[in-house]
Design an enzyme around this catalytic site. Structure first.
Site, PDB file in Angstrom:
ATOM      1  N   CYS A   1     -57.902 136.141  -2.173  1.00 26.09           N
ATOM      2  CA  CYS A   1     -58.320 137.539  -2.370  1.00 26.09           C
ATOM      3  C   CYS A   1     -57.807 138.127  -3.677  1.00 26.09           C
ATOM      4  O   CYS A   1     -58.287 139.167  -4.122  1.00 26.09           O
ATOM      5  CB  CYS A   1     -57.872 138.387  -1.179  1.00 26.09           C
ATOM      6  SG  CYS A   1     -58.690 137.901   0.342  1.00 26.09           S
TER       7      CYS A   1
ATOM      8  N   HIS B   1     -58.515 145.649  -3.508  1.00 28.64           N
ATOM      9  CA  HIS B   1     -59.196 144.616  -2.740  1.00 28.64           C
ATOM     10  C   HIS B   1     -59.582 145.201  -1.385  1.00 28.64           C
ATOM     11  O   HIS B   1     -58.794 145.927  -0.771  1.00 28.64           O
ATOM     12  CB  HIS B   1     -58.271 143.406  -2.571  1.00 28.64           C
ATOM     13  CG  HIS B   1     -58.798 142.402  -1.615  1.00 28.64           C
ATOM     14  ND1 HIS B   1     -60.045 141.841  -1.753  1.00 28.64           N
ATOM     15  CD2 HIS B   1     -58.264 141.866  -0.487  1.00 28.64           C
ATOM     16  CE1 HIS B   1     -60.252 141.004  -0.761  1.00 28.64           C
ATOM     17  NE2 HIS B   1     -59.187 140.997   0.026  1.00 28.64           N
TER      18      HIS B   1
ATOM     19  N   ASN C   1     -64.821 142.075   3.724  1.00 28.99           N
ATOM     20  CA  ASN C   1     -63.969 141.383   2.760  1.00 28.99           C
ATOM     21  C   ASN C   1     -64.751 140.208   2.165  1.00 28.99           C
ATOM     22  O   ASN C   1     -65.009 139.223   2.848  1.00 28.99           O
ATOM     23  CB  ASN C   1     -62.695 140.898   3.466  1.00 28.99           C
ATOM     24  CG  ASN C   1     -61.725 140.215   2.521  1.00 28.99           C
ATOM     25  OD1 ASN C   1     -62.040 139.939   1.367  1.00 28.99           O
ATOM     26  ND2 ASN C   1     -60.528 139.928   3.021  1.00 28.99           N
TER      27      ASN C   1
END
Ligand code: COA
Length: 336
Positions: free
Chosen positions: A119, A260, A290
């Protein structure tokens, strides 16, 4: 910060690609038969829906984002010097997805490579691309965050499958004379003691693919959500405050935190530690979930195209992910 730089790497182009198919929270109940609900997923994560690429691979997402960038830019594919693809879902173990993207977009003069930092992948790739530009050797570096997470999540596991989606986004880095603009500063970290809590067990040299690895579902993303959540909240907030302090930035100086998009509660905790209100935080987790390496550039692209990010704006990009990996980057936006 490097005060001896002759020029900065600046973002001169941006693009994104999301597949058409939408998977809603209710679809997990209706299609996959999971014991979950829109209410649970929304309240725990902030996610309402995510996109799924039905046919094709990560390189198709990445090439889609690169083509979108080029369609909005005067730069031609053959002018690109280098392509960096941040991903945890490469098309295959090798060759690098960057090679496949190079061919798909016709970047006939480019070299390139993949970078894996989960990520945090986009932030790691952005700093790497900026360093390549600042070296003076290459002038046009394409940095892409792309992940087809739907290929590594287990749709019988309600703890994890609800979190992820497929997407890609890209930025073009070029040299800029004004040292105030561009990728001003980055703080990046890894801590491998976090690897037991978020990883994919098989497919690499430790556990090569076998009937056993498939039977035991070892090719899916494994996550201990509660543990990762705890570290992510602290890690993202600490590093975001660190980059503010070392660049003498107060909350009022920051136009947007571009975090993020893993969980709205992690985003809120980070913003609160930075002294920022929700209006100063870019959010699209509700529509995409995500998407790993793609979340940050995609937020940046949507807010820029909506006219919300303008030349001279101070942006703090911040991420936490598997590894553990985490980081924050200070960008002064340079496109009109
Ligand atoms: N629907 C309904 N219930 C669910 C569910 C779902 N989709 N997923 C899990 N549950 C259940 C759990 O089984 C648990 O039940 P139990 O108490 O009977 O065991 C209960 O809900 C609570 O689980 P918990 O882990 O306490 O929830 P949480 O508030 O921590 O939220 C996550 C779970 C995964 C959303 C959260 O931990 C998270 O976001 N973690 C970080 C993930 C992340 O960001 N990863 C990417 C890298 S940064």
């Amino acid at each position: 910060m490097n005060n001896n730089k002759k020029f900065n790497a600046v973002i001169t182009g941006i693009g994104m690609y999301v597949p058409e198919k939408v998977l809603t929270n209710q679809d997990f109940v209706d299609i996959y038969g999971l014991e979950t609900s829109d209410e649970w997923i929304t309240s725990r994560t902030g996610i309402k829906e995510r996109r799924i690429l039905e046919h094709g691979a990560t390189s198709d997402l990445a090439a889609g984002a690169a083509k979108d960038l080029l369609a909005h830019s005067k730069v031609k594919a053959e002018e690109i010097d280098c392509i960096i693809v941040a991903t945890v879902t490469p098309d295959m173990m090798f060759p690098a997805t960057a090679c496949i993207v190079q061919h798909k977009i016709g970047a006939t003069n480019a070299w390139g490579f993949d970078l894996e930092a989960a990520c945090s992948g986009f932030l790691f790739a952005l700093q790497t691309g900026a360093s390549i530009v600042e070296s003076g050797r290459y002038k046009k570096v394409l940095v892409i965050g792309a992940d087809k997470m739907s290929t590594i999540v287990d749709y019988t596991d309600r703890n994890n499958c609800i979190l992820f989606g497929d997407a890609a986004s890209a930025v073009l880095l070029e040299p800029g004379d004004d040292l105030e603009y561009g990728i001003v500063d980055s703080v990046l970290k890894v801590d491998g003691s976090g690897s037991p809590y978020l990883h994919m067990k098989a497919g690499g040299s430790l556990n090569p693919p076998s009937i056993e690895t498939v039977t035991n579902k070892m090719h899916y993303l494994y996550q201990e959500g509660k543990t990762v959540f705890k570290y992510a909240v602290t890690g993202m907030a600490d590093i975001s405050v660190e980059i503010m302090e070392r660049n003498n930035l107060k909350a009022d100086d920051i136009t947007y935190l571009i975090p993020h998009q893993a969980n709205l509660r992690i985003i809120d905790a980070t913003a609160e530690r930075m002294g920022l209100t929700r209006e100063k935080v870019t959010i699209n987790i509700d529509r995409y979930g995500n998407t790993t390496a793609a979340t940050i550039p995609m937020c940046m692209c949507e807010y820029y195209r909506a006219g919300k990010i303008k030349k001279g704006d101070n942006l703090i990009l911040s991420a936490f992910g598997a590894g553990y990996t985490w980081g924050a980057t200070y960008v002064k936006w340079s496109i009109d």
